[in-house]
Motif scaffolding. Sequence first.
Motif, PDB file in Angstrom:
ATOM      1  N   HIS A 301       6.037  -7.499  -0.694  1.00 20.75           N
ATOM      2  CA  HIS A 301       5.623  -6.090  -0.656  1.00 20.75           C
ATOM      3  C   HIS A 301       6.815  -5.147  -0.588  1.00 20.75           C
ATOM      4  N   VAL A 302       7.830  -5.538   0.194  1.00 21.01           N
ATOM      5  CA  VAL A 302       8.942  -4.614   0.471  1.00 21.01           C
ATOM      6  C   VAL A 302       9.981  -4.625  -0.656  1.00 21.01           C
ATOM      7  N   ALA A 319       8.453   0.765  -1.293  1.00 13.12           N
ATOM      8  CA  ALA A 319       6.999   0.638  -1.180  1.00 13.12           C
ATOM      9  C   ALA A 319       6.447   1.895  -0.507  1.00 13.12           C
ATOM     10  N   PRO A 320       5.378   2.480  -1.070  1.00 15.28           N
ATOM     11  CA  PRO A 320       4.884   3.725  -0.492  1.00 15.28           C
ATOM     12  C   PRO A 320       4.415   3.552   0.952  1.00 15.28           C
ATOM     13  N   ARG A 321       4.817   4.501   1.773  1.00 12.67           N
ATOM     14  CA  ARG A 321       4.442   4.459   3.190  1.00 12.67           C
ATOM     15  C   ARG A 321       3.428   5.539   3.490  1.00 12.67           C
ATOM     16  N   LYS A 322       2.528   5.226   4.388  1.00  9.22           N
ATOM     17  CA  LYS A 322       1.555   6.208   4.858  1.00  9.22           C
ATOM     18  C   LYS A 322       1.717   6.375   6.364  1.00  9.22           C
ATOM     19  N   TYR A 339       8.293  -5.264  10.386  1.00  9.03           N
ATOM     20  CA  TYR A 339       7.054  -5.089   9.616  1.00  9.03           C
ATOM     21  C   TYR A 339       5.979  -5.923  10.307  1.00  9.03           C
ATOM     22  N   ALA A 368      -2.668  -3.837   6.969  1.00  3.38           N
ATOM     23  CA  ALA A 368      -1.516  -2.930   6.943  1.00  3.38           C
ATOM     24  C   ALA A 368      -0.307  -3.628   7.548  1.00  3.38           C
ATOM     25  N   GLU A 386       4.491   4.858  10.695  1.00  2.00           N
ATOM     26  CA  GLU A 386       4.396   4.589   9.259  1.00  2.00           C
ATOM     27  C   GLU A 386       3.866   3.174   9.029  1.00  2.00           C
ATOM     28  N   TYR A 387       3.175   3.020   7.886  1.00  2.00           N
ATOM     29  CA  TYR A 387       2.714   1.678   7.523  1.00  2.00           C
ATOM     30  C   TYR A 387       2.659   1.547   6.006  1.00  2.00           C
ATOM     31  N   ILE A 388       2.654   0.294   5.570  1.00  2.00           N
ATOM     32  CA  ILE A 388       2.411  -0.029   4.159  1.00  2.00           C
ATOM     33  C   ILE A 388       1.008  -0.617   4.087  1.00  2.00           C
TER      34      ILE A 388
END
Length: 392
Positions: A301-302, A319-322, A339, A368, A386-388
């Motif tokens: 993922h990373v 990788a987009p973070r939310k 992570y 997540a 933050e999370y992926i």
Amino acid sequence: MISVSQALEQLFSLANPVGTETVPLIEASGRVLAQDAVSQRDQPPFAASAMDGYAVIGSDASPGAQFKVIGESAAGHRFQGAVLPGQAVRIFTGAPLPEGATRVVIQEDVTRDGAMITLGAALDRGDHIRPAGGDFRAGATVTAPRRLGPQDVALLAAMNIARVTVAKRPKVALISTGDELVMPGETPGPDQIIASNTFGLHALLNALGAEPRLLPIARDTRSSLGLVLDLAEGADLIVTIGGASVGDHDLVASVAADRGMERAFYKVAMRPGKPLMAGRLDGAMMLGLPGNPVSAMVCGHVFLAPIIRAMTGQGHAAAPRKIATLAAAVPANGPREHYMRATLTDEGIAPFDRQDSSLLSLLSRANALLIRPSQDPPRATGDPVEYIALES
Ligand code: AMP
Ligand code: MG
């Protein structure tokens, strides 16, 4: 040790774009648009009715007004002629609006008697007309780069674009290494386990729009690894799993070096997944991932996902973070970016208690990866983090 973003910069410098090809629209979903797609037509190409009803001159449409029905306009079959005062054309959704008409009175507001209609006392106010070009006009553009989803495919079809230029699917050869590994479905010996993360990475690569190929498991000998690397010919990216640290049986770096790889070895300040190897070999990029199942998937993922995006022209981005708020307090983090497998619910995000990098069962339950920055202090319930997102 280098940071995750420093490692990503290095990886991007090794990831060459794979080029483009033209494919029929039916194969476009999931592909990355490489050239702007430009509509040659307006949609709708004519003013059209949005409802079933009667097309009339709008200023005539007062409660109780009467009209003579002079014809019909159906989808695909326009009324040939104009609507004059006192006249109406029976019209259906999607049909071209007859010349002269400026409003569609919905059929629910009309009483019909033979060729005559009478409008009701309380009329719906809308004109129920879709203007020509109201959706899009000739020249409207779907801009590259863009990962095409089903919605985009529908729009491109409406634009009458039958073929699109997209990035090629990066060919990725996946190589597991280890004497202890067998394929799922085989009978493992007493000291053996099943190769797992290779399959997870294969699935991830498919979801990213790459073209993964699972090669036979390389045993922990130079000749076996060499043989399997031979099979990777033609790949844009070779991903090895395991055998990448400096143990006696960790041959990947030394075999790849003998084959001429300009190697970069990164100790990345992250958990899980510290050792990472990368370079270029025989015209391909090579990425060596750690063998621990969760480390390999997290690195997928990373690192792997951003590499595939870079190869397909989607830029150089992590990788987009939310952002979510913590559903439980977390202790201070150490020097490595962590992570953490976590669950995200309406209450917020919470990491699992156990985070050992061999626990795939927890990865499967996680939706997540909660990111703890290096040296992050303790955080309380309700704090933003933050999370992926992990797609299911
Ligand atoms: P290594 O980096 O080769 O020392 O592997 C680290 C750990 O990951 C060991 O416990 C290996 O058995 C395990 N491992 C390596 N490759 C895989 C794989 N493809 N699937 C599952 N486990 C693996
Ligand atoms: Mg090994």
